[in-house]
Design a protein around this motif. Structure first.
Motif, PDB file in Angstrom:
ATOM      1  N   LYS A 220     -36.455   1.875  28.825  1.00 57.05           N
ATOM      2  CA  LYS A 220     -36.351   1.122  27.567  1.00 57.05           C
ATOM      3  C   LYS A 220     -35.193   0.126  27.650  1.00 57.05           C
ATOM      4  O   LYS A 220     -34.035   0.520  27.794  1.00 57.05           O
ATOM      5  CB  LYS A 220     -36.133   2.088  26.392  1.00 57.05           C
ATOM      6  CG  LYS A 220     -35.730   1.397  25.077  1.00 57.05           C
ATOM      7  CD  LYS A 220     -35.564   2.396  23.926  1.00 57.05           C
ATOM      8  CE  LYS A 220     -34.934   1.727  22.693  1.00 57.05           C
ATOM      9  NZ  LYS A 220     -34.732   2.659  21.563  1.00 57.05           N
ATOM     10  N   ASP A 225     -30.131  -3.112  19.309  1.00 56.10           N
ATOM     11  CA  ASP A 225     -31.034  -2.575  18.300  1.00 56.10           C
ATOM     12  C   ASP A 225     -30.381  -2.672  16.916  1.00 56.10           C
ATOM     13  O   ASP A 225     -29.614  -1.803  16.520  1.00 56.10           O
ATOM     14  CB  ASP A 225     -31.382  -1.116  18.630  1.00 56.10           C
ATOM     15  CG  ASP A 225     -32.422  -0.546  17.671  1.00 56.10           C
ATOM     16  OD1 ASP A 225     -32.987  -1.320  16.874  1.00 56.10           O
ATOM     17  OD2 ASP A 225     -32.668   0.680  17.733  1.00 56.10           O
ATOM     18  N   ASP A 243     -28.600   0.368  23.908  1.00 51.09           N
ATOM     19  CA  ASP A 243     -30.005   0.730  23.713  1.00 51.09           C
ATOM     20  C   ASP A 243     -30.886   0.261  24.879  1.00 51.09           C
ATOM     21  O   ASP A 243     -32.087   0.491  24.872  1.00 51.09           O
ATOM     22  CB  ASP A 243     -30.518   0.176  22.376  1.00 51.09           C
ATOM     23  CG  ASP A 243     -31.542   1.088  21.724  1.00 51.09           C
ATOM     24  OD1 ASP A 243     -31.604   2.275  22.112  1.00 51.09           O
ATOM     25  OD2 ASP A 243     -32.284   0.612  20.847  1.00 51.09           O
ATOM     26  N   GLU A 304     -38.548   0.987  17.523  1.00 52.62           N
ATOM     27  CA  GLU A 304     -39.014  -0.122  18.360  1.00 52.62           C
ATOM     28  C   GLU A 304     -39.144   0.266  19.831  1.00 52.62           C
ATOM     29  O   GLU A 304     -39.938  -0.318  20.560  1.00 52.62           O
ATOM     30  CB  GLU A 304     -38.066  -1.320  18.215  1.00 52.62           C
ATOM     31  CG  GLU A 304     -36.793  -1.289  19.087  1.00 52.62           C
ATOM     32  CD  GLU A 304     -35.850  -0.131  18.792  1.00 52.62           C
ATOM     33  OE1 GLU A 304     -35.925   0.411  17.678  1.00 52.62           O
ATOM     34  OE2 GLU A 304     -35.068   0.249  19.677  1.00 52.62           O
ATOM     35  N   THR A 329     -33.247   5.574  25.290  1.00 53.98           N
ATOM     36  CA  THR A 329     -32.384   5.997  24.180  1.00 53.98           C
ATOM     37  C   THR A 329     -33.266   5.925  22.936  1.00 53.98           C
ATOM     38  O   THR A 329     -33.171   5.004  22.142  1.00 53.98           O
ATOM     39  CB  THR A 329     -31.189   5.033  24.035  1.00 53.98           C
ATOM     40  OG1 THR A 329     -31.702   3.681  24.027  1.00 53.98           O
ATOM     41  CG2 THR A 329     -30.201   5.170  25.170  1.00 53.98           C
TER      42      THR A 329
HETATM   43 ZN    ZN Z   1     -33.612   1.635  19.780  1.00 49.08          ZN
END
Ligand code: ZN
Ligand code: BES
Ligand code: MN
Length: 454
Positions: A220, A225, A243, A304, A329
């Motif tokens: 990710k 974020d 993030d 997200e 995360t």
């Molecule tokens: Zn996030």
């Protein structure tokens, strides 16, 4: 970029100071050989041979460092020394363990991009496996990426990092940027990233002999974020430069696999985007059509990460790898369950999960399995789309996230890591800041399962 292996000397330094490990429970016996003056001197330094303690001892004109020890081979044994001992070279008088050496290297880390270092770490001479150096450098790479603020770590920076790595190891790389993601059908990655000034990216790297077993790593890469329209409060946003920690771990692990030339066919898929707010931000209630074809209703724009991952996981499944491992995360719920210092892990294979958990123990990189409990699937049912991106209730939040992701994985054993990727407190060998959690546990598992053998 940091190279932690620089503090590990392969030839002994000329004025190297010996370090002696003394077991806490043997301290009394050990002290019996000292003179009364020497015992008093250690006493004045409050030295009782507990882990984390060290003291200087001068005997017959030569100095030694005495270091307390609990008998374990872990990062903590020596991890405090490189930044607490004076600059210079050291070596161990007692035999030394692999994790102890690695702890020294990991404890020497400083993030100096924006601030000049006050001192150099002390260096250690140790005879060690070449792969330990590569592990140390992979950890440093992961930490540097995570620690770099969002302003200097946009999706394009992650892509550049991967491009440099592709060049070093002669790997194939495709990078899809901005609207190219729409042509590719990776609409969820595009949707999450479209409100940010910096365009979203999907990097797709392939390396190694096509006949070797296929392993695909996914990470990710949310470079910041904010929560999107479901904006996070200040305290919740403060650390969100990290993030992209999952991407940093997958990149560090890929680096390590290639540097040590494990006999695997490696694919690295990094979806990267900034979850920002603007007039064109995606909204709660929107429906997005994914790469796989399933439609997702957005309940919360702050969930997200799973939207980035779902398209990447569907792509990862296409060439039917042996194993898919993703790092993210992903949820605060995983942190509530196991805290910030254990990596929560989900797997479709009991065998892989068990092996990973024990490799976590062996490598001092704690991993704990959480359930993919299918009965909770009703929590992510949507009335108007195939699936909802987040459950109305926060109960089992890490599990409902894993259930969402699982819908996009097929034809492979799958492991999903929900990690903190950040040391919220300093521990020996683990300074406060970015930490590529799970990297070492997974590397050792992959090396054992697919490696060339002894
Ligand atoms: Zn996030
Ligand atoms: N990046 C966060 C999760 C996170 C927060 C991980 C803090 C580690 C520490 C993620 O994108 C997120 O915002 N998750 C939400 C999901 C919720 C809206 C279902 C969360 O956990 O609150
Ligand atoms: Mn979020």
């Amino acid at each position: 970029m940091n190279k932690l292996s620089d503090v590990l000397l392969s030839t002994p330094g000329e004025n190297s100071t010996p370090i002696v490990l003394v077991l806490t429970e043997k301290f009394e016996d050990w002290q019996a050989d000292l003179s009364e003056g020497e015992r008093a001197w250690l006493g004045r330094q409050s030295f009782t041979a507990k882990p984390g303690q060290s003291a200087w001892l001068e005997q017959n004109g030569s100095a030694r460092v005495i270091c307390g020890w609990d008998g374990k081979d872990n990062l903590a044994t020596l991890g405090h020394l490189p930044m607490s001992l004076p600059e210079g070279d050291y070596h161990l008088e007692s035999p030394v363990g692999e994790l102890q050496v690695l702890g020294w290297a990991m404890g020497s880390y400083q993030f100096n991009r924006y601030k000049t270092a006050k001192r150099k770490p002390a260096r250690l001479f140790a005879e060690l496996d070449e792969s330990t150096r590569h592990v140390a450098d992979a950890v440093a790479l992961g930490r540097d990426l995570i620690n770099t603020p969002a302003e200097d770590m946009k999706p394009s920076h992650l892509a550049e990092q991967i491009a440099t790595m592709a060049e070093t190891f002669n790997a194939d790389l495709q990078v899809h940027t901005g609207d190219e993601l729409l042509d590719l059908g990776a609409r969820t990655i595009h949707t999450v990233g479209r409100a940010a000034e910096a365009p979203p990216v999907l990097a797709d790297l392939t390396w190694g002999d096509a006949d070797h077993p296929k392993i695909t790593l996914v990470g990710k890469g949310v470079t910041f974020d904010s929560g999107g329209l479901d904006i996070k409060p200040g305290a919740g946003m403060r650390l969100m430069k990290k993030d992209m920690g999952g991407a940093a771990i997958a990149i560090g692990l890929a680096h390590l696999i290639m540097a040590t030339q494990l006999p695997v066919r490696l694919r690295l898929l990094i979806p990267a985007a900034e979850n920002a707010i603007s007039g064109n931000a995606f909204r709660p209630g929107d429906v997005i059509s994914t790469y796989k074809g399933l439609t997702v209703e957005i309940d919360n724009t702050d969930a997200e990460g799973r939207l980035l991952l779902c398209d990447a996981l569907a792509m990862a499944s296409e060439d039917k790898p042996d194993l898919i491992v993703d790092f993210a995360t992903l949820t605060g719920a995983a942190r509530v369950a196991v805290g910030t210092e254990i990596s929560a892990m989900f797997s479709t294979s009991d065998e892989v999960a068990q092996a990973l958990q024990s490799h976590g123990e062996l490598t001092d990189d704690a991993v704990w399995r959480l359930p993919i409990h299918e009965d909770y699937e009703h929590m992510i049912k949507s009335n108007i789309a195939d699936v909802l991106n987040c459950a109305a209730s926060g109960f089992a939040g890490a599990t409902t996230a894993a259930l969402f992701l699982k819908k996009f994985v097929s034809d492979a054993d799958w492991v999903h890591f929900d990690i903190m990727a950040f040391n919220t407190r300093a521990r020996p060998g683990r300074p406060e800041g970015g930490e590529p959690m799970g990297l070492r546990a997974v590397y050792h598992y992959i090396a054992e399962r697919y490696g060339p053998g002894e």
